[in-house]
Design an enzyme around this catalytic site. Structure first.
Site, short mmCIF file in Angstrom:
data_model
loop_
_atom_site.label_atom_id
_atom_site.label_comp_id
_atom_site.label_asym_id
_atom_site.label_seq_id
_atom_site.Cartn_x
_atom_site.Cartn_y
_atom_site.Cartn_z
N HIS A 17 41.37 63.66 8.77
CA HIS A 17 42.74 63.87 9.27
C HIS A 17 43.64 64.37 8.14
O HIS A 17 44.45 65.28 8.34
CB HIS A 17 43.34 62.54 9.78
N LYS A 41 41.86 54.04 24.57
CA LYS A 41 40.71 53.85 23.69
C LYS A 41 40.56 52.44 23.13
O LYS A 41 39.62 52.18 22.39
CB LYS A 41 40.79 54.84 22.54
N ARG A 92 36.17 69.82 14.23
CA ARG A 92 35.10 69.50 13.30
C ARG A 92 33.86 70.33 13.58
O ARG A 92 33.31 70.96 12.71
CB ARG A 92 34.71 68.02 13.44
N SER A 130 36.84 58.51 12.94
CA SER A 130 37.36 57.14 12.84
C SER A 130 36.32 56.15 13.37
O SER A 130 36.14 55.06 12.81
CB SER A 130 38.65 56.99 13.65
#
Ligand code: ADP
Length: 165
Positions: A17, A41, A92, A130
């Site tokens: 990030h 989430k 990514r 993450s």
């Protein structure tokens, strides 16, 4: 003034990030890093913890004003409210593409005034997520290559693990 909103869960913020924020800092006058509230989430860290970790992590970034905030509701509404022009997202790998295309397309349907801009991740950070960081920390593995030290400490505290390595 070119203002971008960089939205995400940031549960927690990683070097991936931060790489996107650093790249953005070369292009925008201001970046608002915005943590999503009420994310489905089920985050590990509270919104306060996530925003505090972001604040600490972006301290050294120069060349651009960086604000850390959180938001609820529709992203495009938040972007307009903050008088920003762009949604900043990171890509990514090809695996991110479908999900990101879907969100960007939906956001465009909701409002065609807001553009989504993608920055390609640096190869060095492209494997970091993450969830992977949390998985490692959960079992006491070292995360200092993946997140800033203060974030690694928070992870260890959350999982109640003493640093063993
Ligand atoms: P979300 O839950 O909205 O996907 P994340 O916090 O996982 O939020 O990610 C926010 C944004 O940062 C997304 O655009 C994601 O693709 C990007 N991102 C996450 N990790 C990396 C990384 N290692 N390199 C580049 N971009 C990343």
């Amino acid at each position: 003034m070119k203002i971008a909103v960089y939205p995400g869960s940031f549960d927690p913020i990683t070097y991936g990030h931060l790489d996107i924020i650093q790249r953005g800092a070369k292009v925008f006058d201001k970046i608002i890093v915005a943590t999503l509230l009420n994310s489905s989430k089920n985050p590990l860290f509270t919104t306060e913890e996530r925003t505090e970790m972001i604040r600490e992590s972006v301290k050294g970034i120069q060349g651009c004003e960086i604000e850390v905030d959180s938001f609820d509701g529709l992203l495009v509404d938040y972007v307009k409210k903050r008088k920003a022009n762009v949604i900043l997202r990171g890509l990514r790998a090809i695996s991110d593409f479908e999900y990101e295309l879907q969100i960007a397309s939906v956001n465009r349907i909701v409002s065609d005034e807001v553009e989504t801009l993608f920055f390609m991740s640096n190869n060095k950070h492209s494997f970091i997520s993450s969830s992977m960081v949390k998985e490692l920390a959960r079992y006491g593995a070292e995360t200092k290559e993946l997140v800033p030290d203060h974030v690694a400490k928070m992870l260890h505290m959350k999982y109640g693990i003493q640093k063993t390595r």
